[in-house]
Design an enzyme around this catalytic site. Structure first.
Site, PDB file in Angstrom:
ATOM      1  N   ARG A 108      27.290  26.315   9.545  1.00  0.00           N
ATOM      2  CA  ARG A 108      26.909  25.101   8.361  1.00  0.00           C
ATOM      3  C   ARG A 108      28.171  24.319   8.221  1.00  0.00           C
ATOM      4  O   ARG A 108      28.910  25.170   7.506  1.00  0.00           O
ATOM      5  CB  ARG A 108      26.288  25.644   7.104  1.00  0.00           C
ATOM      6  CG  ARG A 108      26.089  24.497   6.303  1.00  0.00           C
ATOM      7  CD  ARG A 108      25.132  24.665   5.143  1.00  0.00           C
ATOM      8  NE  ARG A 108      23.864  24.575   5.401  1.00  0.00           N
ATOM      9  CZ  ARG A 108      22.918  24.231   4.561  1.00  0.00           C
ATOM     10  NH1 ARG A 108      23.135  24.188   3.049  1.00  0.00           N
ATOM     11  NH2 ARG A 108      21.865  24.138   4.949  1.00  0.00           N
ATOM     12  N   GLN A 138      15.652  23.466   9.934  1.00  0.00           N
ATOM     13  CA  GLN A 138      14.868  22.803   8.777  1.00  0.00           C
ATOM     14  C   GLN A 138      13.605  22.374   9.600  1.00  0.00           C
ATOM     15  O   GLN A 138      12.369  22.457   9.119  1.00  0.00           O
ATOM     16  CB  GLN A 138      15.432  21.844   8.214  1.00  0.00           C
ATOM     17  CG  GLN A 138      14.622  20.947   7.060  1.00  0.00           C
ATOM     18  CD  GLN A 138      14.475  21.979   5.740  1.00  0.00           C
ATOM     19  OE1 GLN A 138      15.372  22.484   5.178  1.00  0.00           O
ATOM     20  NE2 GLN A 138      13.364  21.893   5.356  1.00  0.00           N
ATOM     21  N   ASP A 231      14.768  13.030   0.798  1.00  0.00           N
ATOM     22  CA  ASP A 231      15.976  14.052   0.669  1.00  0.00           C
ATOM     23  C   ASP A 231      16.759  13.403  -0.495  1.00  0.00           C
ATOM     24  O   ASP A 231      16.428  12.070  -0.750  1.00  0.00           O
ATOM     25  CB  ASP A 231      16.554  14.344   2.080  1.00  0.00           C
ATOM     26  CG  ASP A 231      17.655  15.410   2.127  1.00  0.00           C
ATOM     27  OD1 ASP A 231      17.799  16.134   1.192  1.00  0.00           O
ATOM     28  OD2 ASP A 231      18.377  15.193   3.054  1.00  0.00           O
ATOM     29  N   CYS A 272      13.176  18.827   1.914  1.00  0.00           N
ATOM     30  CA  CYS A 272      13.863  20.185   2.387  1.00  0.00           C
ATOM     31  C   CYS A 272      14.488  20.910   1.050  1.00  0.00           C
ATOM     32  O   CYS A 272      14.818  22.134   1.341  1.00  0.00           O
ATOM     33  CB  CYS A 272      14.897  20.035   3.503  1.00  0.00           C
ATOM     34  SG  CYS A 272      16.128  18.460   2.706  1.00  0.00           S
ATOM     35  N   ARG A 317      11.197  28.189   5.927  1.00  0.00           N
ATOM     36  CA  ARG A 317      12.610  28.288   6.376  1.00  0.00           C
ATOM     37  C   ARG A 317      12.977  29.892   6.959  1.00  0.00           C
ATOM     38  O   ARG A 317      13.284  29.985   8.033  1.00  0.00           O
ATOM     39  CB  ARG A 317      13.538  27.951   5.263  1.00  0.00           C
ATOM     40  CG  ARG A 317      13.704  26.649   4.691  1.00  0.00           C
ATOM     41  CD  ARG A 317      13.961  25.642   5.634  1.00  0.00           C
ATOM     42  NE  ARG A 317      15.057  25.853   6.646  1.00  0.00           N
ATOM     43  CZ  ARG A 317      16.465  25.625   6.157  1.00  0.00           C
ATOM     44  NH1 ARG A 317      16.706  25.341   4.953  1.00  0.00           N
ATOM     45  NH2 ARG A 317      17.193  25.824   7.240  1.00  0.00           N
TER      46      ARG A 317
HETATM   47  N1  NVA Z   1      20.908  15.852   3.365  1.00  0.00           N
HETATM   48  C1  NVA Z   1      21.389  17.046   2.587  1.00  0.00           C
HETATM   49  C2  NVA Z   1      20.379  18.258   3.043  1.00  0.00           C
HETATM   50  C3  NVA Z   1      20.707  19.461   2.437  1.00  0.00           C
HETATM   51  C4  NVA Z   1      19.765  20.742   2.849  1.00  0.00           C
HETATM   52  C5  NVA Z   1      22.673  17.462   2.822  1.00  0.00           C
HETATM   53  O1  NVA Z   1      23.196  17.347   3.807  1.00  0.00           O
HETATM   54  O2  NVA Z   1      23.364  17.682   1.678  1.00  0.00           O
HETATM   55  N1   CP Z   2      17.009  22.967   2.713  1.00  0.00           N
HETATM   56  C1   CP Z   2      18.329  23.515   2.838  1.00  0.00           C
HETATM   57  O1   CP Z   2      18.757  23.527   4.037  1.00  0.00           O
HETATM   58  O2   CP Z   2      18.674  24.210   1.964  1.00  0.00           O
HETATM   59  P1   CP Z   2      19.933  24.974   1.389  1.00  0.00           P
HETATM   60  O3   CP Z   2      21.168  23.764   1.260  1.00  0.00           O
HETATM   61  O4   CP Z   2      19.703  25.701   0.200  1.00  0.00           O
HETATM   62  O5   CP Z   2      20.235  25.962   2.653  1.00  0.00           O
END
Ligand code: NVA
Ligand code: CP
Length: 332
Positions: A108, A138, A231, A272, A317
């Site tokens: 990530r 997701q 989101d 999400c 998830r």
């Molecule tokens: N668009 C958000 C999604 C978090 C799961 C982000 O990248 O922070």
């Molecule tokens: N939806 C999602 O990816 O949540 P987190 O940022 O908590 O992993």
């Protein structure tokens, strides 16, 4: 059971056929059934995986950890401070080292090119746990959640409200196009998805019976919708200074009961998460002090209301990440 994607990376859904995505949704359903029934499914006993997080997480990290343990694997977590990657060691070298020790790598972080570089050099499956561009794990959870509420995702209308060019919106557009759904990006012109991705998804949707539409009018976009999705307005990695501009641009696209009223009668709300729907967070309180807003992308009433499926979605998830890991790691 045989997996059609054994040995593959999971970097973005554009790399997968509709049938392969269907396989992952169905596999996630089956893993959820097994978990609820208390049936052991330690199919990957003896394997080791590593989770590399350059951005924070609750759901994705916990899902990979719990799913990994349920499948019988050992799980190592690396946060940015405890890892040399990018600072003292190149991504390419890190990938080669991790690939010698682990059977699978989750990443990530920031650019899509980073997860691609890991995949190109690791020699083991790499899973994208969110980049600036896409959030593919997701999507399997979201499709599973939609199919728990409707017989099928095929032919359903999903409206993404707000920052329609972020990683989640991009991924939703791709998965909807692949699965024959009607995707609507609803937001201001400034936050619409990139033209090349819209063109790719429009072409894909033409082959599956779906469609892709961009719409700046919330009521028009949400009329007849089966799913309204939103989101956060400023994503991880974006500067805090963006909040003022985003609030100005996106406040008209907040998900309110007015929008739910024009949905299909059995329509649902998805997010999400994490969500800014009340004053239960530090950032939420700071925004309220600065801009006088106590709810952002979704009102508290909608978030907690009867159409909301956000916590089913969060649970899913784990089942879907389990399906993705199993399908790419199994050697049967
Ligand atoms: N668009 C958000 C999604 C978090 C799961 C982000 O990248 O922070
Ligand atoms: N939806 C999602 O990816 O949540 P987190 O940022 O908590 O992993």
């Amino acid at each position: 059971m045989h997996s059609p994607i054994s040995g593959r990376n999971f970097l973005k859904l554009l790399d997968f056929s509709s049938e392969e995505i269907r396989f992952l949704i169905d596999t996630a359903k089956e893993f959820k059934r097994k978990k609820k029934a208390g049936e052991s499914h330690r199919y990957l006993e003896g394997k080791n995986i590593v989770l590399l997080f350059e951005k924070t997480s609750t759901r994705t990290r916990c899902s990979f950890e719990v799913a990994g343990h349920d499948l019988g694997m050992s799980v190592t977590y690396l946060d940015p401070k405890s890892c040399q990657m990018g600072k003292k060691e190149s991504i390419e070298d890190t990938a080669q080292v991790l690939g010698r020790m682990f059977d699978g790598i989750e990443y990530r972080g920031f650019g899509q090119e980073i997860v691609q570089c890991l995949a190109d050099n690791a020699g083991v499956p790499v899973w994208n746990g969110l980049t600036d561009d896409f959030h593919p794990t997701q999507m399997i959870a979201d499709m599973l959640t939609i199919e728990e509420n409707f017989d099928t995702c095929f032919g359903k209308k999903l409206v993404f409200m707000g920052d329609a060019q972020n990683n989640v919106a991009n991924s939703l557009m791709v998965v909807c196009a692949k699965m024959g759904m009607h995707f609507v990006a609803c937001g201001p012109a400034e936050q619409m998805p990139a033209a090349d991705l819209v063109a790719t998804c429009t072409e894909l949707a033409a082959q599956t019976g779906g469609s892709v539409t961009l719409c700046e009018d919330p009521i028009e976009a949400c009329t007849g919708a089966h799913v309204i999705y939103t989101d956060i307005w400023v994503s991880m990695g974006e500067p805090m200074e963006l909040w003022a501009e985003r609030i100005r641009l996106l406040k008209p696209y907040q998900v309110t009961t007015e929008l739910l009223d024009v949905m299909a009668p059995d329509g649902i709300f998805l997010h999400c998460l994490p969500a800014f729907h009340d004053l239960g967070t530090d950032i939420g309180r700071e925004i309220q002090e600065q801009f006088g807003l106590s709810e952002m992308e979704v009102t508290d009433e909608v978030f907690r209301g009867p159409r909301s499926r956000v916590f089913d979605e969060a649970e899913n998830r784990m089942h879907s990440i389990k399906a993705i890991m199993w399908a790419t790691l199994t050697e049967d």
